[in-house]
Design a protein around this motif. Sequence first.
Motif, PDB file in Angstrom:
ATOM      1  N   GLN A 122       0.810  -1.211   0.000  1.00  0.00           N
ATOM      2  CA  GLN A 122       0.000   0.000   0.000  1.00  0.00           C
ATOM      3  C   GLN A 122       0.849   1.269   0.000  1.00  0.00           C
ATOM      4  N   ASP A 123       2.054   1.206   0.544  1.00  0.00           N
ATOM      5  CA  ASP A 123       2.948   2.364   0.548  1.00  0.00           C
ATOM      6  C   ASP A 123       4.379   1.918   0.245  1.00  0.00           C
ATOM      7  N   PRO A 124       4.643   1.484  -0.977  1.00  0.00           N
ATOM      8  CA  PRO A 124       5.961   0.929  -1.304  1.00  0.00           C
ATOM      9  C   PRO A 124       7.083   1.961  -1.343  1.00  0.00           C
ATOM     10  N   LEU A 125       6.766   3.247  -1.539  1.00  0.00           N
ATOM     11  CA  LEU A 125       7.799   4.280  -1.607  1.00  0.00           C
ATOM     12  C   LEU A 125       7.882   5.113  -0.326  1.00  0.00           C
ATOM     13  N   ASN A 126       7.230   4.637   0.727  1.00  0.00           N
ATOM     14  CA  ASN A 126       7.305   5.304   2.040  1.00  0.00           C
ATOM     15  C   ASN A 126       6.832   6.763   2.001  1.00  0.00           C
ATOM     16  N   LEU A 127       5.679   6.979   1.386  1.00  0.00           N
ATOM     17  CA  LEU A 127       5.155   8.343   1.336  1.00  0.00           C
ATOM     18  C   LEU A 127       4.784   8.863   2.722  1.00  0.00           C
ATOM     19  N   TRP A 129       6.448   8.314   5.455  1.00  0.00           N
ATOM     20  CA  TRP A 129       7.692   8.824   6.031  1.00  0.00           C
ATOM     21  C   TRP A 129       8.087  10.152   5.404  1.00  0.00           C
ATOM     22  N   VAL A 130       7.917  10.281   4.084  1.00  0.00           N
ATOM     23  CA  VAL A 130       8.219  11.542   3.398  1.00  0.00           C
ATOM     24  C   VAL A 130       7.335  12.666   3.948  1.00  0.00           C
ATOM     25  N   ALA A 131       6.055  12.367   4.140  1.00  0.00           N
ATOM     26  CA  ALA A 131       5.132  13.367   4.676  1.00  0.00           C
ATOM     27  C   ALA A 131       5.518  13.756   6.101  1.00  0.00           C
ATOM     28  N   SER A 132       5.921  12.769   6.889  1.00  0.00           N
ATOM     29  CA  SER A 132       6.344  13.052   8.262  1.00  0.00           C
ATOM     30  C   SER A 132       7.583  13.932   8.287  1.00  0.00           C
ATOM     31  N   THR A 133       8.526  13.684   7.381  1.00  0.00           N
ATOM     32  CA  THR A 133       9.725  14.515   7.294  1.00  0.00           C
ATOM     33  C   THR A 133       9.367  15.954   6.934  1.00  0.00           C
ATOM     34  N   PHE A 134       8.436  16.118   5.999  1.00  0.00           N
ATOM     35  CA  PHE A 134       7.981  17.459   5.615  1.00  0.00           C
ATOM     36  C   PHE A 134       7.356  18.172   6.806  1.00  0.00           C
ATOM     37  N   LYS A 135       6.505  17.481   7.546  1.00  0.00           N
ATOM     38  CA  LYS A 135       5.820  18.100   8.686  1.00  0.00           C
ATOM     39  C   LYS A 135       6.791  18.474   9.797  1.00  0.00           C
TER      40      LYS A 135
END
Length: 268
Positions: A122-127, A129-135
């Motif tokens: 469902q989240d193979p590219l770790n979106l 985690w990317v969103a968490s880094t942005f926040k």
Amino acid sequence: MASISFAVGLQRIVPFLGYHHILMILIALAVILLSLLLAGCSSSSPLIPSIFLISLYYQMDPPVYDPAQVDPGVTSAIANIVGQAMTEVRVGYFGICINPNGGSFLCSNNASALAAQVTVDQDPLNLIWVASTFKDNIVFPYLIIVAIIFSFVCFILLATFPGWHEEVNDNDSLEDVKPFPSRPVSQAALALIFVASIFVLVSVLWQHTASVAASTIAADLGNGSVQSGVGTSAMVLGWFSFVLFIIVSIALLVMIISIKVLETVTEE
């Protein structure tokens, strides 16, 4: 008869609705909008997930090819990794919302808790985690919080402005009078709401620039497999709040100058 009674009651209320009351209403409206902006993606309540700074989601589209790409074929590898994933991730100031299967959104301020609820497919590219880094590393809500505090203090100062009241005139009859507000209080209110306006302006510009930049980079990195978007609702809430604060600032400045001019003319 009901409409006539309402009209009469309104005529009695409107004269006692002071200039500062209108400004207080505008400040309250701006504070509500900023509070909604900060609350975006903080819970799964209706409409809250729709207030977001940036969204990242898997969607297959034709990739863009450019001579600047050293390895154009990497898009096929990314597409194979993504497969049939359709997760959408939205980022707010204090929370993240995910929609792993096209159903309802799951929201939390803990990215690890959200990641534990989805599978690798469902989240193979770790979106998430990317969103968490942005926040955590880019989003900065504290200027807005300070602006809300300053505007609240300004609201309290405006509430101290004198309103209409009855006094006995020289003819021993009652008349409605309204004294001028204190100049130091008026200037303090103006300073507070002006600083709040600057803080909101900086925050909204920061939010807009960071969101557009992150959205563009994410879409390019996931060329043809990952799409992104900037939250329109969040932008509208931020800019409209700034406009309201500026209106209040200008209105207070005009009031202070007008009172000063009127006092000067009266003394002469």
